[in-house]
Design an enzyme around this catalytic site. Structure first.
Site, PDB file in Angstrom:
ATOM      1  N   ARG A 193      29.979  43.301  42.070  1.00 32.11           N
ATOM      2  CA  ARG A 193      31.177  42.451  42.008  1.00 32.11           C
ATOM      3  C   ARG A 193      31.753  42.381  40.596  1.00 32.11           C
ATOM      4  O   ARG A 193      32.224  41.322  40.161  1.00 32.11           O
ATOM      5  CB  ARG A 193      30.885  41.029  42.514  1.00 32.11           C
ATOM      6  CG  ARG A 193      30.565  40.927  43.952  1.00 32.11           C
ATOM      7  CD  ARG A 193      31.654  41.495  44.865  1.00 32.11           C
ATOM      8  NE  ARG A 193      31.139  41.641  46.194  1.00 32.11           N
ATOM      9  CZ  ARG A 193      30.473  42.709  46.627  1.00 32.11           C
ATOM     10  NH1 ARG A 193      30.305  43.758  45.841  1.00 32.11           N
ATOM     11  NH2 ARG A 193      29.998  42.768  47.842  1.00 32.11           N
ATOM     12  N   SER A 208      33.761  35.088  50.240  1.00 35.85           N
ATOM     13  CA  SER A 208      32.594  34.449  49.603  1.00 35.85           C
ATOM     14  C   SER A 208      33.032  33.762  48.314  1.00 35.85           C
ATOM     15  O   SER A 208      33.635  34.407  47.456  1.00 35.85           O
ATOM     16  CB  SER A 208      31.534  35.496  49.266  1.00 35.85           C
ATOM     17  OG  SER A 208      31.142  36.153  50.434  1.00 35.85           O
ATOM     18  N   GLU A 221      32.746  33.946  42.708  1.00 32.82           N
ATOM     19  CA  GLU A 221      33.164  35.347  42.840  1.00 32.82           C
ATOM     20  C   GLU A 221      34.657  35.533  42.533  1.00 32.82           C
ATOM     21  O   GLU A 221      35.042  36.509  41.886  1.00 32.82           O
ATOM     22  CB  GLU A 221      32.848  35.843  44.255  1.00 32.82           C
ATOM     23  CG  GLU A 221      33.228  37.283  44.463  1.00 32.82           C
ATOM     24  CD  GLU A 221      32.844  37.814  45.832  1.00 32.82           C
ATOM     25  OE1 GLU A 221      31.681  37.657  46.242  1.00 32.82           O
ATOM     26  OE2 GLU A 221      33.732  38.390  46.496  1.00 32.82           O
TER      27      GLU A 221
HETATM   28  C1  LIG Z   1      38.586  36.302  54.304  1.00 36.96           C
HETATM   29  C2  LIG Z   1      38.214  37.072  53.068  1.00 36.96           C
HETATM   30  C3  LIG Z   1      37.169  37.992  53.125  1.00 36.96           C
HETATM   31  C4  LIG Z   1      36.811  38.734  51.973  1.00 36.96           C
HETATM   32  N1  LIG Z   1      35.784  39.633  52.050  1.00 36.96           N
HETATM   33  C5  LIG Z   1      35.422  40.362  50.961  1.00 36.96           C
HETATM   34  C6  LIG Z   1      34.357  41.308  51.030  1.00 36.96           C
HETATM   35  O1  LIG Z   1      33.765  41.529  52.081  1.00 36.96           O
HETATM   36  N2  LIG Z   1      34.030  41.972  49.910  1.00 36.96           N
HETATM   37  C7  LIG Z   1      34.676  41.791  48.728  1.00 36.96           C
HETATM   38  O2  LIG Z   1      34.308  42.438  47.732  1.00 36.96           O
HETATM   39  N3  LIG Z   1      35.702  40.904  48.635  1.00 36.96           N
HETATM   40  C8  LIG Z   1      36.091  40.197  49.717  1.00 36.96           C
HETATM   41  N4  LIG Z   1      37.126  39.285  49.631  1.00 36.96           N
HETATM   42  C9  LIG Z   1      37.798  39.093  48.346  1.00 36.96           C
HETATM   43  C10 LIG Z   1      39.109  39.898  48.198  1.00 36.96           C
HETATM   44  O3  LIG Z   1      39.644  40.253  49.434  1.00 36.96           O
HETATM   45  C11 LIG Z   1      38.925  41.179  47.390  1.00 36.96           C
HETATM   46  O4  LIG Z   1      38.387  40.884  46.138  1.00 36.96           O
HETATM   47  C12 LIG Z   1      40.254  41.923  47.196  1.00 36.96           C
HETATM   48  O5  LIG Z   1      40.017  43.168  46.568  1.00 36.96           O
HETATM   49  C13 LIG Z   1      41.273  41.142  46.368  1.00 36.96           C
HETATM   50  O6  LIG Z   1      42.507  41.838  46.481  1.00 36.96           O
HETATM   51  P1  LIG Z   1      43.878  41.107  46.202  1.00 36.96           P
HETATM   52  O7  LIG Z   1      44.921  42.150  46.222  1.00 36.96           O
HETATM   53  O8  LIG Z   1      44.055  39.985  47.140  1.00 36.96           O
HETATM   54  O9  LIG Z   1      43.662  40.576  44.716  1.00 36.96           O
HETATM   55  P2  LIG Z   1      44.280  39.245  44.064  1.00 36.96           P
HETATM   56  O10 LIG Z   1      43.619  38.053  44.653  1.00 36.96           O
HETATM   57  O11 LIG Z   1      45.749  39.296  44.071  1.00 36.96           O
HETATM   58  O12 LIG Z   1      43.758  39.404  42.570  1.00 36.96           O
HETATM   59  C14 LIG Z   1      42.378  39.278  42.269  1.00 36.96           C
HETATM   60  C15 LIG Z   1      42.157  39.557  40.787  1.00 36.96           C
HETATM   61  O13 LIG Z   1      42.492  40.908  40.517  1.00 36.96           O
HETATM   62  C16 LIG Z   1      43.587  40.988  39.603  1.00 36.96           C
HETATM   63  N5  LIG Z   1      44.460  42.072  40.094  1.00 36.96           N
HETATM   64  C17 LIG Z   1      44.964  42.248  41.338  1.00 36.96           C
HETATM   65  N6  LIG Z   1      45.673  43.386  41.385  1.00 36.96           N
HETATM   66  C18 LIG Z   1      45.601  43.924  40.159  1.00 36.96           C
HETATM   67  C19 LIG Z   1      46.125  45.115  39.572  1.00 36.96           C
HETATM   68  N7  LIG Z   1      46.879  45.979  40.259  1.00 36.96           N
HETATM   69  N8  LIG Z   1      45.851  45.360  38.260  1.00 36.96           N
HETATM   70  C20 LIG Z   1      45.098  44.500  37.538  1.00 36.96           C
HETATM   71  N9  LIG Z   1      44.574  43.373  38.035  1.00 36.96           N
HETATM   72  C21 LIG Z   1      44.824  43.091  39.329  1.00 36.96           C
HETATM   73  C22 LIG Z   1      44.261  39.640  39.639  1.00 36.96           C
HETATM   74  O14 LIG Z   1      44.910  39.371  38.415  1.00 36.96           O
HETATM   75  C23 LIG Z   1      43.077  38.730  39.865  1.00 36.96           C
HETATM   76  O15 LIG Z   1      42.394  38.525  38.664  1.00 36.96           O
HETATM   77  C24 LIG Z   1      37.506  38.534  50.759  1.00 36.96           C
HETATM   78  C25 LIG Z   1      38.559  37.603  50.726  1.00 36.96           C
HETATM   79  C26 LIG Z   1      38.919  36.891  51.871  1.00 36.96           C
HETATM   80  C27 LIG Z   1      40.052  35.921  51.810  1.00 36.96           C
END
Ligand SMILES: Cc1cc2nc3c(=O)[nH]c(=O)nc-3n(C[C@H](O)[C@H](O)[C@H](O)COP(=O)(O)OP(=O)(O)OC[C@H]3O[C@@H](n4cnc5c(N)ncnc54)[C@H](O)[C@@H]3O)c2cc1C
Length: 363
Positions: free
Chosen positions: A176, A253, A355
């Site tokens: 992570r 999580s 996380e």
């Molecule tokens: C229901 C649910 C289930 C999930 N299950 C999992 C799982 O099984 N495994 C897991 O690892 N995660 C899980 N997650 C967490 C999440 O989905 C992942 O971490 C996902 O990759 C986040 O993507 P996002 O586009 O929503 O990022 P955001 O929430 O928009 O951003 C997250 C972070 O990344 C940064 N960021 C985003 N895009 C960029 C970019 N292009 N360049 C630089 N920085 C950036 C943001 O500034 C922030 O710090 C889950 C979340 C939910 C709500």
């Protein structure tokens, strides 16, 4: 085109378009100073540079599924990443390398690759958010992590003001984590994944998944079966976004599984002796990864445990904190997180770490 980033239509939807709660799966977060949408890599770079010219702090936000944004919001420029698409950049008899734009919805990409008979992302089916965010915390689930398939990342380096290619070996991938998490330096523009041409999944590593598939750990299964089973398991835990299911109004999580040195692990076993063996997995070196869900549950915070304002632990998964009323504040959510972290520490002497990325709030 998927509308995975569509704003929520259930719960209390804030009317102010700049309210960041509209763009996070927790439906939490105060106003942005300024909100910009970027639909291509060039636009992402331009919007970030423009903000820097104004000496404005920048928050890059994509699917909003791994952030907790404070009630006071973000008093700078929020760049919403909405670039789309992927293309093959290299291939041979056994593999295909695809370059994926940062804003491509992750699960659309997974589905598209599996449909083409490309193996490597199947166990990551149903993870919300964007492809560009997957390297940030080395997204993982059901025994697979993106670090296994990412070959490199194209990013805008805000320190040197240039677009660079970062090979996977330099991404610092860990459990992570990566060089990108908690760093403002890099803006991910696109990500390269090398996938195997195979109708079968990689060896199934996760016991629960193997059981659900009716196979042994180490077996391979048809890609479609792997995807369907992962999606079914995830849905049962509220881990697939569903606008009508408040158990999914979360960041998945909330805490990572603690990774303990051997001595700390033995201490935990002593403190938990009356509760049985804490579920654990051997880590790299002499460390042990322990189930955060087990610690939370055994410390007395079971499914559905409520906080204030209608925040609660998910009724389907102990690790997910939800804004199930849809009207809570970030303050209420982080108060619940704090209560759980402190309770686990008091009971077991183990410190849980969040996380998601916390923005203008703290636990
Ligand atoms: C229901 C649910 C289930 C999930 N299950 C999992 C799982 O099984 N495994 C897991 O690892 N995660 C899980 N997650 C967490 C999440 O989905 C992942 O971490 C996902 O990759 C986040 O993507 P996002 O586009 O929503 O990022 P955001 O929430 O928009 O951003 C997250 C972070 O990344 C940064 N960021 C985003 N895009 C960029 C970019 N292009 N360049 C630089 N920085 C950036 C943001 O500034 C922030 O710090 C889950 C979340 C939910 C709500």
């Amino acid at each position: 085109m998927s509308d995975v980033y569509a704003e929520p239509t259930t719960g209390a939807v804030p009317t102010d378009p700049a309210t960041l709660a509209r763009y996070t799966t927790l439906r939490l977060g105060g106003p942005a100073g300024r909100l910009e949408t970027a639909t291509s890599a060039e636009e992402i770079v331009q919007k970030v540079r423009d903000a820097e010219m104004r000496e404005d702090p920048v928050l890059v936000l994509a699917g909003g599924s791994n952030v907790v944004i404070g009630d006071r919001g973000f008093p700078g420029t929020v760049v919403l990443v909405r670039s789309r698409g992927f293309r093959v950049i290299a291939e041979d008899a056994d593999t295909v390398t695809v370059r994926v734009e940062a804003g491509e919805p992750w699960d659309d990409l997974v589905a598209a690759t599996l449909k083409r008979g490309w193996s490597g992302l199947e166990c990551l089916s149903g993870v919300p958010g964007s492809a560009g965010a997957t390297p940030i915390q080395n997204v993982g689930a059901y025994g697979q992590e993106v670090a296994e398939t990412i070959t490199g990342v194209q990013a805008y380096d805000r320190t040197h003001r240039e677009v660079v290619h970062i090979p996977a070996a330099d991404c610092g991938f860990a459990y992570r984590g990566s060089i990108f998490k908690y760093s403002d330096r890099w803006v991910v523009l696109s990500v390269d994944f090398r996938l195997a041409r195979s109708p079968l999944s990689g060896p199934v590593r996760y016991a629960e998944l193997a059981r659900a598939l009716g196979v042994e750990v180490g077996d391979r299964v048809p890609l479609a079966d792997a995807r369907a089973t992962v999606l079914r398991l995830r849905a049962g835990k509220g881990m697939v976004l569903d606008a009508d299911d408040p158990d999914t109004w979360s960041v998945g999580s909330f805490f990572t599984n603690p990774v303990l040195e051997r001595a700390a692990y033995e201490l935990l076993r002593e403190r938990a002796a009356d509760l049985g063996e804490p579920p654990s997995w051997p880590g790299a070196g002499d460390v042990v990864k322990v189930s955060a869900a087990w610690l939370i549950d055994r410390a007395g915070y079971g499914k559905g445990h409520p906080g204030l304002e209608g925040v609660a632990i998910s009724s389907k998964h102990t690790l997910a904190l939800t804004n199930r009323s849809g009207t809570a504040s970030t303050a209420a959510l982080v108060a619940l997180a704090r209560e759980i972290r402190d309770g686990v520490h008091d009971r077991f002497g183990v410190t849980l770490h969040p996380e998601p990325v916390l923005i203008n709030c703290t636990i």
